[in-house]
Design an enzyme around this catalytic site. Structure first.
Site, PDB file in Angstrom:
ATOM      1  N   ASN A 135       5.891   5.979  -6.570  1.00 27.27           N
ATOM      2  CA  ASN A 135       5.899   4.770  -6.956  1.00 27.27           C
ATOM      3  C   ASN A 135       5.110   3.768  -5.995  1.00 27.27           C
ATOM      4  O   ASN A 135       3.713   3.741  -6.369  1.00 27.27           O
ATOM      5  CB  ASN A 135       7.295   4.636  -7.161  1.00 27.27           C
ATOM      6  CG  ASN A 135       7.447   3.648  -8.588  1.00 27.27           C
ATOM      7  OD1 ASN A 135       6.552   2.734  -7.652  1.00 27.27           O
ATOM      8  ND2 ASN A 135       8.014   3.396  -8.750  1.00 27.27           N
ATOM      9  N   ASP A 136       6.121   3.662  -4.765  1.00 28.52           N
ATOM     10  CA  ASP A 136       5.468   2.338  -3.921  1.00 28.52           C
ATOM     11  C   ASP A 136       4.119   3.062  -3.428  1.00 28.52           C
ATOM     12  O   ASP A 136       3.660   2.160  -3.134  1.00 28.52           O
ATOM     13  CB  ASP A 136       6.746   2.001  -3.096  1.00 28.52           C
ATOM     14  CG  ASP A 136       7.717   1.183  -3.774  1.00 28.52           C
ATOM     15  OD1 ASP A 136       7.707   1.203  -4.982  1.00 28.52           O
ATOM     16  OD2 ASP A 136       9.151   2.058  -3.173  1.00 28.52           O
ATOM     17  N   VAL A 137       4.127   4.279  -3.064  1.00 29.25           N
ATOM     18  CA  VAL A 137       2.555   4.515  -2.032  1.00 29.25           C
ATOM     19  C   VAL A 137       1.642   4.587  -3.080  1.00 29.25           C
ATOM     20  O   VAL A 137       0.362   4.995  -2.658  1.00 29.25           O
ATOM     21  CB  VAL A 137       3.437   6.149  -1.399  1.00 29.25           C
ATOM     22  CG1 VAL A 137       4.751   6.260  -0.336  1.00 29.25           C
ATOM     23  CG2 VAL A 137       3.522   7.013  -2.660  1.00 29.25           C
TER      24      VAL A 137
END
Length: 473
Positions: free
Chosen positions: A402-404
């Site tokens: 997600n964040d990456v």
């Protein structure tokens, strides 16, 4: 056993530890590195046991206590290591760090209470000022490591309702000022102990060190936990080194210094990967800004598809890049992914894997999972080596990351602005497998999921991949 032989054996063990670190720097040599580490530790343990047998007034009885501790501790560690799931490895690492810190605290207390038993000073004589300083530093760093690691364990686990153990940062007005004042008080009390050998100041310093360990970790959000794990690893090493100086134990000094320095270097690398300030990390000053999910995400529409649709898209592509994330780890889908990649390769599709430095919950998490499935190392690429390839790639399959892969990292004002990401959004087609539309550790919505080029495939990663394998002709 003479001290010359002990020193020589400790030196040999240190060489093995250095070779272990060298081996662990690359997946192809990691098993050899682990073997070096185990042999080095075995040499250190046997040498220490022989030294105790030689110097202890209790002789064999004294060694018996040590061996009992080794059996209990080693047995508990073996059971935990055998039972722990790969997805729970970060919590285990945090737990081990806390134990190292607590051990440093207990040794420091024992050394202050009976310094003659550790050979620091003759019975009845005061502890030399230099040893007091070493005990103060080792105990303080150990206390900070213990309490900080306990908070990190809770945040990594994510299953406790206690507020301090939740992934969202805990911030309050004047937080950094309080941290600074507590830190100054620790230094002041520690120096007071150094000059007076007063027990009250020593235990007051320890109490504040336990408190500051909590204070510097609670403002750090769940998305930054990989850096915290690395940072606490460094702290635990310096705590061991500080106690080693007090005990005049070269093995403890060398091993602690190796752990402390390697952990600090890794923390620096992780900070660069997340666009964080290294000094802010050391002081617990990052992560204080609470990330809020973008509003209205539930009103946005996404294009979803089935495993059959994903199989058709990848089967007709020339190149596919797979981005593993924590969702893959939870589902233990790495073996199914390898089978899928093999089928795609048979069809003439070029398959590669892209690894972000902080994918998962600790450094190297994804690399270990892929290695466990015996995925060829030449197919696995780090972020800086593969980012330029996304623009010419037909399909990218994101598995639980997600964040990456969040393009918000490129937008000024975003809580993750400046964090280097895998540039998945530049690919021609993006397939994203998630259980739901829930946000990642940073608590941010991900615009990637709503792009026209993106197709969401919802479900458990292992089940979805297995269905894709069946659907690939």
């Amino acid at each position: 056993m003479s001290m010359n032989v002990v020193t020589l054996l400790y030196l040999v063990a240190s060489v093995f530890f250095i070779q272990a670190l060298k081996g662990l720097s690359h997946p192809t040599t990691s098993r050899r590195g682990n073997a070096f580490g185990m042999v080095g530790m075995a040499i250190a343990v046997v040498t220490t046991a022989a030294l105790i047998l030689t110097l202890s007034e209790q002789g064999v009885a004294g060694l018996g206590y040590v061996l009992a501790g080794l059996v209990v501790g080693g047995g508990a560690g073996s059971i935990m290591a055998k039972r722990v799931e790969m997805t729970k490895m970060p919590e285990l690492v945090a737990f081990m760090h806390s134990m190292i810190g607590l051990a440093a605290v207990f040794i420091a207390i024992a050394a202050v209470a009976e310094p003659y038993a550790f050979g620091i000073t003759p019975q009845g004589e005061p502890i030399p000022h230099g040893n007091r300083l070493e005990l103060f530093l080792g105990a303080a760093i150990g206390a900070i490591t213990f309490s900080g690691s306990v908070i990190a364990f809770g945040k990594l686990s994510g299953k406790y309702k206690f507020r301090l153990f939740q992934g969202a940062p805990v911030v309050f007005s004047g937080q950094h000022v309080i941290n600074l004042l507590v830190g100054i008080a620790i230094v002041g009390l520690g120096l007071a102990f150094v000059f007076t050998e007063n027990w009250t100041t020593f235990f007051a310093m320890l109490a504040l060190a336990f408190i500051v360990g909590v204070l510097i970790i609670i403002p750090i959000g769940g998305a930054d936990m990989p850096v915290v794990v690395s940072m606490l690893n460094s702290y635990s090493g310096w705590a061991a080194a500080g106690i080693g100086f007090s005990l005049n134990n070269p093995m403890l000094i060398i091993a602690g210094s190796l752990v402390g320095s390697s952990g600090a270097i890794l923390s620096y690398i992780m900070c660069k990967a997340m666009n964080r300030s290294f000094f802010n990390v050391i002081l617990g000053g990052f992560g204080g800004e609470t990330a809020t999910a973008a509003g209205g995400s539930e009103q946005k529409s996404v294009r979803s598809g089935s495993a059959d649709d994903a199989a058709f898209v990848m089967g007709n592509a020339e190149s596919v890049i797979i981005v593993p994330g924590y969702g893959l780890a939870v589902a233990r889908a790495q073996h199914a992914v390898k089978e899928m990649a093999a089928k795609l390769t048979e069809k003439g599709v070029q398959v590669r894997y892209a690894i972000h430095p902080v994918a998962g919950r600790m450094p190297g998490h994804m690399n270990v999972l892929l290695a466990e499935a015996e995925i060829p190392y030449d197919q696995v690429f780090e972020m800086e080596d593969i980012n330029s390839e996304f623009g010419t790639t037909d399909v990218v399959l994101v598995l639980g990351a997600n964040d990456v892969v969040n393009p918000l990292a490129e937008q000024k004002g975003s809580p993750i602005y400046g964090m280097p990401i895998l540039e998945v959004h530049k690919a021609r087609t993006v397939l994203v497998n998630k259980r739901s539309m829930a946000s990642g550790y940073a608590g941010l919505d991900n615009p990637l999921f709503y792009m026209d080029k993106t197709m969401m495939v919802f479900g458990d990663a292992k089940k979805v991949i297995e269905d894709i394998v069946k659907a690939i002709e």
